[in-house]
Motif scaffolding. Structure first.
Motif, PDB file in Angstrom:
ATOM      1  N   ARG A 293       0.826  -1.204   0.000  1.00 33.00           N
ATOM      2  CA  ARG A 293       0.000   0.000   0.000  1.00 33.00           C
ATOM      3  C   ARG A 293       0.862   1.257   0.000  1.00 33.00           C
ATOM      4  NH1 ARG A 293      -4.870   1.114   4.195  1.00 33.00           N
ATOM      5  NH2 ARG A 293      -5.340   3.230   3.515  1.00 33.00           N
ATOM      6  N   HIS A 294       1.893   1.202   0.811  1.00 37.45           N
ATOM      7  CA  HIS A 294       2.799   2.351   0.860  1.00 37.45           C
ATOM      8  C   HIS A 294       3.465   2.553  -0.494  1.00 37.45           C
ATOM      9  CE1 HIS A 294       6.843   4.133   1.781  1.00 37.45           C
ATOM     10  NE2 HIS A 294       6.023   5.073   2.213  1.00 37.45           N
ATOM     11  N   TYR A 295       3.878   1.441  -1.116  1.00 39.84           N
ATOM     12  CA  TYR A 295       4.534   1.539  -2.419  1.00 39.84           C
ATOM     13  C   TYR A 295       3.579   2.113  -3.465  1.00 39.84           C
ATOM     14  CZ  TYR A 295       6.866   0.182  -6.718  1.00 39.84           C
ATOM     15  OH  TYR A 295       7.446   0.202  -7.943  1.00 39.84           O
ATOM     16  N   ALA A 296       2.325   1.632  -3.441  1.00 39.48           N
ATOM     17  CA  ALA A 296       1.364   2.108  -4.424  1.00 39.48           C
ATOM     18  C   ALA A 296       1.109   3.597  -4.255  1.00 39.48           C
ATOM     19  CB  ALA A 296       0.063   1.322  -4.298  1.00 39.48           C
ATOM     20  N   GLU A 297       0.994   4.037  -2.987  1.00 43.25           N
ATOM     21  CA  GLU A 297       0.740   5.461  -2.765  1.00 43.25           C
ATOM     22  C   GLU A 297       1.934   6.312  -3.175  1.00 43.25           C
ATOM     23  OE1 GLU A 297      -0.394   5.475   1.280  1.00 43.25           O
ATOM     24  OE2 GLU A 297      -2.470   4.932   0.825  1.00 43.25           O
ATOM     25  N   LYS A 298       3.128   5.735  -2.996  1.00 46.01           N
ATOM     26  CA  LYS A 298       4.336   6.481  -3.327  1.00 46.01           C
ATOM     27  C   LYS A 298       4.516   6.579  -4.852  1.00 46.01           C
ATOM     28  CE  LYS A 298       8.271   4.472  -3.074  1.00 46.01           C
ATOM     29  NZ  LYS A 298       9.345   3.615  -2.604  1.00 46.01           N
ATOM     30  N   THR A 299       4.210   5.480  -5.569  1.00 48.32           N
ATOM     31  CA  THR A 299       4.547   5.412  -6.986  1.00 48.32           C
ATOM     32  C   THR A 299       3.471   6.001  -7.879  1.00 48.32           C
ATOM     33  OG1 THR A 299       5.618   3.354  -6.422  1.00 48.32           O
ATOM     34  CG2 THR A 299       5.434   3.872  -8.753  1.00 48.32           C
ATOM     35  N   PHE A 300       2.216   5.657  -7.595  1.00 52.04           N
ATOM     36  CA  PHE A 300       1.143   6.043  -8.516  1.00 52.04           C
ATOM     37  C   PHE A 300       0.380   7.223  -7.956  1.00 52.04           C
ATOM     38  CE2 PHE A 300       1.684   1.420  -8.730  1.00 52.04           C
ATOM     39  CZ  PHE A 300       2.125   1.318 -10.030  1.00 52.04           C
ATOM     40  N   THR A 301      -0.083   8.076  -8.857  1.00 51.22           N
ATOM     41  CA  THR A 301      -0.946   9.158  -8.413  1.00 51.22           C
ATOM     42  C   THR A 301      -2.350   8.610  -8.230  1.00 51.22           C
ATOM     43  OG1 THR A 301      -1.122   9.704 -10.735  1.00 51.22           O
ATOM     44  CG2 THR A 301       0.304  11.091  -9.400  1.00 51.22           C
ATOM     45  N   GLN A 302      -2.944   8.922  -7.092  1.00 56.43           N
ATOM     46  CA  GLN A 302      -4.284   8.434  -6.801  1.00 56.43           C
ATOM     47  C   GLN A 302      -5.294   9.487  -7.220  1.00 56.43           C
ATOM     48  OE1 GLN A 302      -4.833   5.440  -5.409  1.00 56.43           O
ATOM     49  NE2 GLN A 302      -2.752   4.880  -4.823  1.00 56.43           N
ATOM     50  N   ARG A 303      -6.478   9.003  -7.566  1.00 52.39           N
ATOM     51  CA  ARG A 303      -7.543   9.950  -7.881  1.00 52.39           C
ATOM     52  C   ARG A 303      -8.301  10.284  -6.600  1.00 52.39           C
ATOM     53  NH1 ARG A 303      -9.753  10.945 -12.812  1.00 52.39           N
ATOM     54  NH2 ARG A 303      -8.933   9.021 -13.659  1.00 52.39           N
ATOM     55  N   GLU A 304      -8.661  11.539  -6.440  1.00 47.39           N
ATOM     56  CA  GLU A 304      -9.388  11.975  -5.251  1.00 47.39           C
ATOM     57  C   GLU A 304     -10.783  11.353  -5.222  1.00 47.39           C
ATOM     58  OE1 GLU A 304      -8.121  13.998  -2.814  1.00 47.39           O
ATOM     59  OE2 GLU A 304      -6.284  13.616  -3.936  1.00 47.39           O
ATOM     60  N   GLY A 305     -11.312  11.229  -4.021  1.00 48.42           N
ATOM     61  CA  GLY A 305     -12.709  10.854  -3.902  1.00 48.42           C
ATOM     62  C   GLY A 305     -12.956   9.361  -3.842  1.00 48.42           C
ATOM     63  N   ARG A 306     -11.897   8.577  -3.633  1.00 50.88           N
ATOM     64  CA  ARG A 306     -12.089   7.136  -3.549  1.00 50.88           C
ATOM     65  C   ARG A 306     -12.536   6.769  -2.138  1.00 50.88           C
ATOM     66  NH1 ARG A 306     -10.640   2.317  -2.692  1.00 50.88           N
ATOM     67  NH2 ARG A 306     -10.883   0.845  -4.394  1.00 50.88           N
ATOM     68  N   LYS A 307     -13.494   5.849  -2.009  1.00 49.10           N
ATOM     69  CA  LYS A 307     -14.073   5.513  -0.719  1.00 49.10           C
ATOM     70  C   LYS A 307     -14.034   4.002  -0.569  1.00 49.10           C
ATOM     71  CE  LYS A 307     -18.501   6.228  -0.049  1.00 49.10           C
ATOM     72  NZ  LYS A 307     -19.776   6.940   0.027  1.00 49.10           N
ATOM     73  N   THR A 308     -13.608   3.491   0.558  1.00 50.63           N
ATOM     74  CA  THR A 308     -13.549   2.053   0.783  1.00 50.63           C
ATOM     75  C   THR A 308     -14.610   1.660   1.796  1.00 50.63           C
ATOM     76  OG1 THR A 308     -11.181   2.159   0.438  1.00 50.63           O
ATOM     77  CG2 THR A 308     -12.054   0.145   1.374  1.00 50.63           C
ATOM     78  N   GLU A 309     -15.344   0.620   1.471  1.00 53.61           N
ATOM     79  CA  GLU A 309     -16.363   0.140   2.396  1.00 53.61           C
ATOM     80  C   GLU A 309     -16.176  -1.342   2.612  1.00 53.61           C
ATOM     81  OE1 GLU A 309     -20.080   1.125   0.741  1.00 53.61           O
ATOM     82  OE2 GLU A 309     -19.910   3.256   1.211  1.00 53.61           O
ATOM     83  N   ASP A 310     -16.523  -1.798   3.794  1.00 57.36           N
ATOM     84  CA  ASP A 310     -16.447  -3.227   4.070  1.00 57.36           C
ATOM     85  C   ASP A 310     -17.632  -3.910   3.402  1.00 57.36           C
ATOM     86  OD1 ASP A 310     -15.791  -5.651   5.107  1.00 57.36           O
ATOM     87  OD2 ASP A 310     -17.002  -5.354   6.923  1.00 57.36           O
ATOM     88  N   PRO A 311     -17.394  -4.815   2.462  1.00 50.66           N
ATOM     89  CA  PRO A 311     -18.505  -5.380   1.705  1.00 50.66           C
ATOM     90  C   PRO A 311     -19.519  -6.090   2.588  1.00 50.66           C
ATOM     91  CG  PRO A 311     -16.384  -6.268   0.964  1.00 50.66           C
ATOM     92  CD  PRO A 311     -16.095  -5.292   2.023  1.00 50.66           C
ATOM     93  N   ALA A 312     -19.046  -6.803   3.599  1.00 54.43           N
ATOM     94  CA  ALA A 312     -19.977  -7.553   4.450  1.00 54.43           C
ATOM     95  C   ALA A 312     -20.941  -6.602   5.150  1.00 54.43           C
ATOM     96  CB  ALA A 312     -19.192  -8.366   5.474  1.00 54.43           C
TER      97      ALA A 312
END
Lengths: 176, 302, 213
Positions: A145-164
């Motif tokens: 996760r740290h690597y992904a945040e460091k390397t790729f630009t993220q798009r604003e407004g992403r929301k994570t929800e627990d599917p269950a």
């Protein structure tokens, strides 16, 4: 399987037989015995097929576990051979001359876990990760996760929800 | 033999125009028929026009060298030349084009001309798929042309002339004067060879998109591709015109022309949707076993 | 850098020796330029109409979303009705569909394919993964925002979008082309340096020319 384990025990130092199903069992053996055990199983016990070859990272115990899953086509038995190798400067004997397909598995293991298989064809070439500079990504101390945040630009407004939880609230609103 | 007159040039261009439009519509119609076999609706009937406009209207294009330019031009010249040097309508002053005594030999040559130009152009593009496609295409085409040449010689012997107009003239009068009935072996050999030169299954391994994507035209794009598409509209018609003139009594007016061309084309499409694709060595063997003996027999029996 | 792309000395068949520098000798170094529309408004409109009615898709499935494109060729959806066809070579294609997640290794191939297509060309991002990474949001090997690397004309959301959504996407793209708004190739040429910087930030072993025509 028990009979087979007993027979093998005459030749090799074997660990306990872990019987998962009637036709699936795992056994641990020392690193030096693996090659001869694999040859013995292939040529004498008719385990003619290498199903897969993979690794597990036991970070706390400072060890890698290599698993070789063999298949006997006549009896439909699967036998998994487990080998523990140290995590630091890990390397293992190549079995690409026994099954040529193993070369691909070994190439992937080299890239994803950093386990070296000297002599295996193409083992040093990049497989999926071209130009990888970090520690191998399947090692558990690699923070993806740290690597992904460091390397790729993220798009604003992403929301994570627990599917269950989401589905429960959606389907059974009374119970929450 | 008739003398050259300047009025023949606009007449020939008119023929070319009619045949081009007919080809655009006919090819779309054939694509639709093939799609209906697969229970699809298929492309709209005017789709080929749009594709042409789009390809001519692309903004960029790149080149790989002089032959890369000339390849599509040769190809188109092959198609147009084939069309212009055979009489389209028998007995019509306007539409007998630039035909002359001995045009049959020239027509045979023109059938091959486009493919050779294509081979040179595609070879220059440097793409490995193009090279494979060209080698496959030339070997298959050489084999497919052999029975056709045999059949043509047989017909030429039969009517004792190398002029297409004379051959058509000999077939007028009744249905049973057609070569189809007077020399059925030659017609059979030529029709089998016709299948091979139409680039439809089972003989389309050369440029089928699913095989080597997509053979000789791999590197061709925008205007080059549009030129080749134009040729793909004209060339089958021109080829069918020869076959129609030699074997099926020619045509004396446009409606009969359209009907006969449609039916002969439909024969290739019909075979194409029914049978799976041959590999090159299979198709060569198939031509050697089935088509060439028929052609030889046709010559011997004449 | 791959071995065959390095500078080397070659001995020809007749004994001559000469130097080969593949990146310069085998490839064209010219960068893309902004292509102006046709000089006349009417002709440009005609071309735009033809482009919108004849969309040729490059058959390059980059991820799992490619499975949703196959049904479009079948009798049930039959995209050929709308003038949409699949071409096997980038030279002849106008539309590149990034179907689903895009790993860094694939991104390299996608860039090459995109640059070999002829202008005007369009890009559709298919599925959530191309928008913000989707379920691969924390993966070390997939890109998160496609529009950092290629000029995207249109996104189709969903995981996965149904073939109907794809057809609707194609219709939207057609309207955009007809209105003259789908100028992705020119955006790419105008902001070429920015795109290249972004691409090289994730592709660590850049072993190809900067622009593959």
């Amino acid at each position: 399987m028990r009979v087979l384990h007993a027979q093998l025990g005459h030749h090799f130092t074997l660990g306990e037989l872990v019987q998962v199903r009637a036709d699936l069992a795992f056994v641990t053996l020392p690193k030096e015995h693996l090659r001869s055990a694999v040859l013995h199983l292939r040529d004498i016990c008719k385990f003619s097929h290498l199903v897969l070859m993979t690794a597990v990272d036991w970070l706390e115990e400072e060890r890698f576990q290599l698993t070789y899953l063999l298949h006997n086509r006549e009896k439909h038995w699967d036998l998994g051979l487990r080998v523990m190798i140290p995590r630091v400067a890990s390397h293992m004997e190549s079995i690409h001359d026994i099954w040529p397909t193993a070369a691909t598995y070994q190439r992937e293991l080299k890239e994803m876990f950093g386990i070296d298989f000297p002599g295996s064809p193409g083992v040093d070439e990049s497989f999926i990760l071209e130009g990888w500079k970090e520690i191998p990504p399947y090692r558990r101390d690699f923070d993806t996760r740290h690597y992904a945040e460091k390397t790729f630009t993220q798009r604003e407004g992403r929301k994570t929800e627990d599917p269950a939880k989401t589905m429960k609230a959606k389907l059974y609103p009374d119970e929450t | 033999m008739q003398q050259f007159e300047w009025i023949q040039i606009p007449y020939s261009l008119l023929t070319l125009f009619i045949v081009l439009n007919f080809g655009l519509l006919l090819n779309a119609l054939m694509a639709k028929i093939a799609a209906r076999v697969g229970r699809r609706r298929g492309i709209p009937i005017y789709q080929n026009y749009i594709d042409l406009i789009k390809n001519y209207g692309l903004r960029t294009s790149i080149t790989h060298g002089i032959m890369f330019y000339l390849g599509p031009v040769f190809r188109l010249a092959g198609g147009v030349g084939l069309l212009l040097f055979v009489p389209t309508l028998y007995g019509s002053e306007m539409f007998s084009n630039l035909s002359f005594a001995g045009d049959l030999i020239l027509a045979l040559y023109f059938v091959f001309f486009g493919a050779l130009g294509m081979a040179l152009g595609a070879g220059e593009s440097g793409h490995p798929h193009a090279a494979i496609g060209v080698s496959r295409g030339l070997s298959q085409m050489t084999m497919a042309e052999l029975p056709f040449a045999l059949a043509v010689f047989s017909v030429a012997l039969q009517y004792d002339t190398l002029t297409i107009s004379e051959i058509v003239k000999a077939q007028q009068g009744s249905l049973f004067h057609w070569t189809l009935f007077t020399n059925p072996l030659a017609v059979a050999a030529a029709m089998l060879s016709f299948l091979g030169s139409m680039m439809r299954p089972p003989f389309d391994v050369v440029l089928a998109p699913q095989e080597i994507p997509i053979g000789p035209p791999t590197e061709y794009h925008s205007s080059y591709l549009a030129l080749m598409q134009t040729n793909r509209m004209i060339f089958p018609i021109a080829k069918i015109v020869i076959i129609m003139n030699l074997f099926f009594g020619g045509a004396t007016n446009w409606p009969i022309f359209f009907a006969k061309v449609f039916l002969i084309y439909l024969f290739a499409v019909f075979v194409g949707v029914v049978f799976p694709r041959f590999r090159v060595e299979q198709s060569i063997r198939w031509f050697l076993i089935w088509a060439v003996p028929l052609g030889v027999l046709a010559i011997v029996l004449v | 850098m791959k071995k065959e792309l390095e500078k080397r000395t070659v001995t020809g068949p007749d004994g001559q020796t000469f130097e080969v520098e593949p990146l310069i000798d085998y490839y064209c170094e010219a960068h893309p330029t902004v292509q102006p529309p046709a000089y006349s408004k009417i002709i440009e409109n005609l071309f735009n109409w033809a482009r919108s009615e004849s969309i040729w898709i490059l058959g390059f499935g980059t991820g799992c979303g490619a499975i949703e494109m196959r049904p479009l060729m079948t009798p049930r959806f039959d995209a050929y009705r709308y003038g949409i066809q699949w071409r096997p070579t980038p030279r002849q294609a106008n539309l590149l569909i990034i179907s689903g997640y895009l790993s860094v290794k694939t991104l390299k191939r996608v860039i090459r394919s995109y640059e070999q297509m002829q202008s005007p060309k369009y890009v559709i991002g298919l599925g959530s993964c191309t928008i913000n990474g989707g379920m691969y949001w924390d993966s070390y090997n997939t890109i998160k925002r496609l529009d950092d690397y290629l000029p995207v004309d249109l996104y189709i959301v969903g995981c996965m979008p149904r073939p109907e959504a794809l057809l609707e996407g194609f219709n939207t793209l057609k309207r955009m082309i007809r209105a003259g708004n789908a100028e992705g190739a020119n955006t790419y040429a105008a902001n070429f340096d920015w795109y290249k910087t972004n691409q090289k930030r994730v592709i660590h072993d850049w072993d190809m020319p900067d622009y593959n025509w």
